[in-house]
Write a protein that holds these residues in place. Sequence first.
Motif, mmCIF file in Angstrom:
data_model
loop_
_atom_site.group_PDB
_atom_site.id
_atom_site.type_symbol
_atom_site.label_atom_id
_atom_site.label_comp_id
_atom_site.label_asym_id
_atom_site.label_seq_id
_atom_site.Cartn_x
_atom_site.Cartn_y
_atom_site.Cartn_z
ATOM 1 N N SER A 64 0.856 -1.170 -0.140
ATOM 2 C CA SER A 64 0.127 -0.040 -0.195
ATOM 3 C C SER A 64 0.753 1.381 0.010
ATOM 4 O O SER A 64 1.821 1.398 0.598
ATOM 5 N N TRP A 69 -3.410 4.532 1.166
ATOM 6 C CA TRP A 69 -3.799 3.381 1.545
ATOM 7 C C TRP A 69 -4.076 2.447 0.456
ATOM 8 O O TRP A 69 -4.410 1.499 0.368
ATOM 9 N N VAL A 80 -5.585 5.793 11.774
ATOM 10 C CA VAL A 80 -4.450 4.799 11.937
ATOM 11 C C VAL A 80 -3.725 5.315 13.227
ATOM 12 O O VAL A 80 -3.358 6.742 13.439
ATOM 13 N N ALA A 93 1.207 -2.144 4.188
ATOM 14 C CA ALA A 93 -0.342 -2.782 4.587
ATOM 15 C C ALA A 93 -0.400 -3.674 5.705
ATOM 16 O O ALA A 93 -1.600 -3.368 6.512
ATOM 17 N N LEU A 139 -1.056 -0.896 8.509
ATOM 18 C CA LEU A 139 -2.458 -0.560 8.374
ATOM 19 C C LEU A 139 -3.428 -1.405 8.755
ATOM 20 O O LEU A 139 -4.290 -1.148 9.776
ATOM 21 N N GLY A 150 -4.956 0.114 12.021
ATOM 22 C CA GLY A 150 -6.186 0.912 11.403
ATOM 23 C C GLY A 150 -7.535 0.639 11.671
ATOM 24 O O GLY A 150 -7.663 -0.601 11.874
#
Length: 371
Positions: free
Chosen positions: A102, A107, A288, A338, A341, A345
């Motif tokens: 990402s 994102w 996040v 990623a 995240l 997130g």
Amino acid sequence: MEFIPVNQPLLNGKEKQYLNECIDTGWISSEGPFVKKFEEDFAARMGRKYGIAVSNGSVAIDAAIVALGIGPGDEVILPTFTIISCGAAIVRAGAIPVVVDSHPQTWNMDISKLEAKITPKTKAIMVVHIYGLPVDMVPLLELAHKYGLKIIEDAAEMHGQTYQGQPCGSFGEISTFSFYPNKHLTTGEGGMILTDDETLAERCRSLRNLCFQPQQRFIHEELGWNLRFTNLQAAVGLAQLERLDEFVIRKRRMGKYYTELLADIADLELPIPQTEYADNIYWVYGIVLKDNVPFDAAEAMKKLRDYNIGTRPFFWCMHEQPVFHKMRLLLNESCPVAERLARRGFYVPSGLGLTDEQIERVAQVLKEIFK
């Protein structure tokens, strides 16, 4: 204290009027007139020639993959940070998913890492616009043209969004949408396939309807699915589509309000409001946790639940899915952006029915948690 759900749809337009028309006329199945009108109007709004309504957004991707002739031995590149439907459709067709990490701010798939993933077996790129901002399409389309690759555009979360003024869902050979209740437009369950290619459109219509043949209905040359979309769903969808501009304005205002209220919380990374090619549409309002926060997203969500506030985790990476590892797929992959995240997130209540007072309460609770 009243619970604030993560999503509250708005169904206060002409939904009841159109549903009553279905009931009064008896047209409640996939044969009803609202289906064709919704397909045509939605396709036109998204800048496409043909729309094929299906039972949900996941099967829209399945049908798109098969319609493009993607099968065993073919590779399809996709973001690792996306919903399982994307990877599952590739695998179910017998093809091989190839993941890309990402971009840390948008994102979305990091286009700078895309070309290195292309091999002689690559057949297509699955573009997935994530959460509120579209993928940077110009360099991606250039790569697709350079290597002769098909584009499957998953615009499930992008109703009404544009890239450099062009509607999301209008790029590449084929695109898909979802109408799940948390989307800008909902039909309860439902999805749509869009294309400008008449042959592809007819192929998708056949796959949607068990591959019945016009002259010999119950003799089948290949296997399709029953992915049909009902007149009842289309009636709701048409009423929703009439208000799309209003919904987009409302979502952007909600996202801006959240950002204003949360801007002074140093421990949070908030969604960026725009890029050079698009303004954020805030399908959901994602947060996040910065690396200095001593707990992860799961713990933050638990804290919010204690205050009666609903949340949802971010997507879990395709290359970390146990189901694919059992198939010996996506092993030994590393996508650090990623992965971060996915662990740090989550998103807060973001539905169209959310009130300013509820946004203020969510913000106040977040300030309490991170004071």
